[in-house]
Scaffold this motif. Structure first.
Motif, PDB file in Angstrom:
ATOM      1  N   GLU A  34       0.975  -1.030   0.066  1.00  0.00           N
ATOM      2  CA  GLU A  34      -0.053   0.036  -0.107  1.00  0.00           C
ATOM      3  C   GLU A  34       0.785   1.361   0.101  1.00  0.00           C
ATOM      4  OE1 GLU A  34      -3.441   0.367  -0.277  1.00  0.00           O
ATOM      5  OE2 GLU A  34      -3.276  -1.722  -0.944  1.00  0.00           O
ATOM      6  N   ARG A  35       1.854   1.235   0.809  1.00  0.00           N
ATOM      7  CA  ARG A  35       2.709   2.263   0.929  1.00  0.00           C
ATOM      8  C   ARG A  35       3.533   2.552  -0.473  1.00  0.00           C
ATOM      9  NH1 ARG A  35       8.450   3.304   4.692  1.00  0.00           N
ATOM     10  NH2 ARG A  35       8.602   5.447   4.193  1.00  0.00           N
ATOM     11  N   GLY A  40       3.520   3.652  -7.878  1.00  0.00           N
ATOM     12  CA  GLY A  40       3.115   3.173  -8.932  1.00  0.00           C
ATOM     13  C   GLY A  40       2.527   1.571  -8.822  1.00  0.00           C
ATOM     14  N   PRO A  41       2.031   0.833  -9.714  1.00  0.00           N
ATOM     15  CA  PRO A  41       1.772  -0.309  -9.639  1.00  0.00           C
ATOM     16  C   PRO A  41       2.734  -1.444  -9.059  1.00  0.00           C
ATOM     17  CG  PRO A  41       0.902   0.342 -11.742  1.00  0.00           C
ATOM     18  CD  PRO A  41       1.941   1.364 -11.184  1.00  0.00           C
ATOM     19  N   PRO A  71       9.194   5.539 -11.027  1.00  0.00           N
ATOM     20  CA  PRO A  71      10.482   6.123 -10.970  1.00  0.00           C
ATOM     21  C   PRO A  71      11.352   5.681  -9.835  1.00  0.00           C
ATOM     22  CG  PRO A  71       8.905   7.691 -11.135  1.00  0.00           C
ATOM     23  CD  PRO A  71       8.044   6.628 -10.814  1.00  0.00           C
ATOM     24  N   SER A  72      12.731   5.034 -10.219  1.00  0.00           N
ATOM     25  CA  SER A  72      13.483   4.731  -9.024  1.00  0.00           C
ATOM     26  C   SER A  72      13.910   6.040  -8.007  1.00  0.00           C
ATOM     27  CB  SER A  72      14.885   4.181  -9.562  1.00  0.00           C
ATOM     28  OG  SER A  72      15.392   5.248 -10.629  1.00  0.00           O
ATOM     29  N   TRP A 104      12.486  -3.378  -5.610  1.00  0.00           N
ATOM     30  CA  TRP A 104      13.065  -2.711  -6.803  1.00  0.00           C
ATOM     31  C   TRP A 104      11.941  -1.989  -7.655  1.00  0.00           C
ATOM     32  CZ3 TRP A 104      13.687  -7.790  -5.530  1.00  0.00           C
ATOM     33  CH2 TRP A 104      15.198  -8.149  -5.161  1.00  0.00           C
ATOM     34  N   SER A 105      12.660  -0.886  -7.959  1.00  0.00           N
ATOM     35  CA  SER A 105      11.900  -0.238  -9.079  1.00  0.00           C
ATOM     36  C   SER A 105      12.085  -0.991 -10.362  1.00  0.00           C
ATOM     37  CB  SER A 105      12.228   1.205  -9.391  1.00  0.00           C
ATOM     38  OG  SER A 105      13.625   1.360 -10.044  1.00  0.00           O
ATOM     39  N   LEU A 106      11.156  -1.196 -11.393  1.00  0.00           N
ATOM     40  CA  LEU A 106      11.163  -2.159 -12.430  1.00  0.00           C
ATOM     41  C   LEU A 106      12.145  -1.967 -13.399  1.00  0.00           C
ATOM     42  CD1 LEU A 106       9.517  -4.227 -14.257  1.00  0.00           C
ATOM     43  CD2 LEU A 106       8.604  -2.320 -15.531  1.00  0.00           C
ATOM     44  N   GLN A 107      12.546  -0.824 -13.558  1.00  0.00           N
ATOM     45  CA  GLN A 107      13.918  -0.517 -14.308  1.00  0.00           C
ATOM     46  C   GLN A 107      15.019  -0.774 -13.790  1.00  0.00           C
ATOM     47  OE1 GLN A 107      13.632  -0.139 -17.629  1.00  0.00           O
ATOM     48  NE2 GLN A 107      10.948  -0.098 -17.498  1.00  0.00           N
TER      49      GLN A 107
END
Length: 254
Positions: A34-35, A40-41, A71-72, A104-107
């Motif tokens: 939730e945080r 983002g998703p 975004p990271s 992690w962030s996706l990228q």
């Protein structure tokens, strides 16, 4: 009591939702999700889904991997109060009361950052795992589960193979393969068997022992047994497509 293997992706979603709602670790994970959702998703990724699919929440005894499609820099802002430590693979390590999280962030996930996998959404994480059994991604807020069409069949087969061979921690991959082979008594595909044999035969045995301690917290393959497993791998039947290790019932450990 452990559950049986799920019979469908929908059954896996239901099982994960129950874990998030009823288990202390799951409830803590839900709060973290939730945080992170302010960025983002958020997807649950990897071993947690595999373990819950196989034997339910009671069988899950590892860290929770979460990936945010955002975004990271925004993720760094959330953790700027030193509530997390950077891990060596570009994510953040968070220690909760009931569970540990790698985020992690996706990228910034390794395979995507290295350009090995092109990612436009969290669904593309299914292409980045070393084991095919880990190729599942669940977005609990939207109820979306992404996995190969034959994912449940792959688990049911009891045979693990490689999904994406390049990885930042080959010895860690070896340690996790040893756990699958020796502790879980699963079968290894030809490709994964060859990977294990090549790494065992070219790596110092003390390093193999250390990798097991660091990666999985125990040593399924002690130093004294490495040579024997190397020989077993080297002498496997050329025509056999699956390698299995039969545990010696006379010994408490392999």
């Amino acid at each position: 009591m452990m559950d049986a293997l799920v019979t469908s992706p929908d059954a896996l979603k239901d099982r994960v939702d129950d874990f998030l709602a009823l288990d202390e670790r799951g409830m803590e994970a839900r709060a973290v999700i939730e945080r992170l959702s302010t960025i983002g998703p958020v997807a649950i990724f990897g071993g947690m889904l595999r373990d819950i699919a196989r034997y339910g929440g009671a069988s899950f005894a590892s860290d929770v991997d979460l990936v945010v499609d955002g975004p990271s820099e925004a993720l760094a802002t959330i953790f700027n109060n030193k509530s997390a430590k950077r891990n060596r693979f570009g994510g953040y390590r968070v220690y909760g009361r009931h569970a540990h999280f790698d985020i992690w962030s996706l990228q910034d996930t390794w395979a995507i950052k290295q350009g090995l996998v092109s990612a436009s959404s969290l669904a593309d994480l299914t292409k980045t795992t070393f084991f095919d059994w880990d190729a599942a991604v669940y977005l609990p807020r939207s109820g979306q589960l992404h996995c190969p069409d034959d994912y449940i069949d792959r688990l049911r087969s009891g045979i693990v193979t490689i999904n994406l061979k390049p990885n930042p921690n080959p010895l860690g991959a070896v340690a996790r393969t040893l756990r699958l082979l020796l502790d879980w008594q699963v079968g290894l595909s030809e490709e994964l068997t060859e990977y294990l044999w090549q790494n065992l035969s070219t790596t110092d045995r003390d390093q193999v022992v250390t990798a097991q301690k660091v990666t999985i917290g125990r040593v399924p393959l002690p130093r004294r047994s490495i040579k024997r497993l190397e020989a077993e791998l080297a002498n496997r039947d050329f025509f056999e497509h699956v390698f299995r290790h039969e545990r010696d019932k006379r010994q408490a450990v392999f």
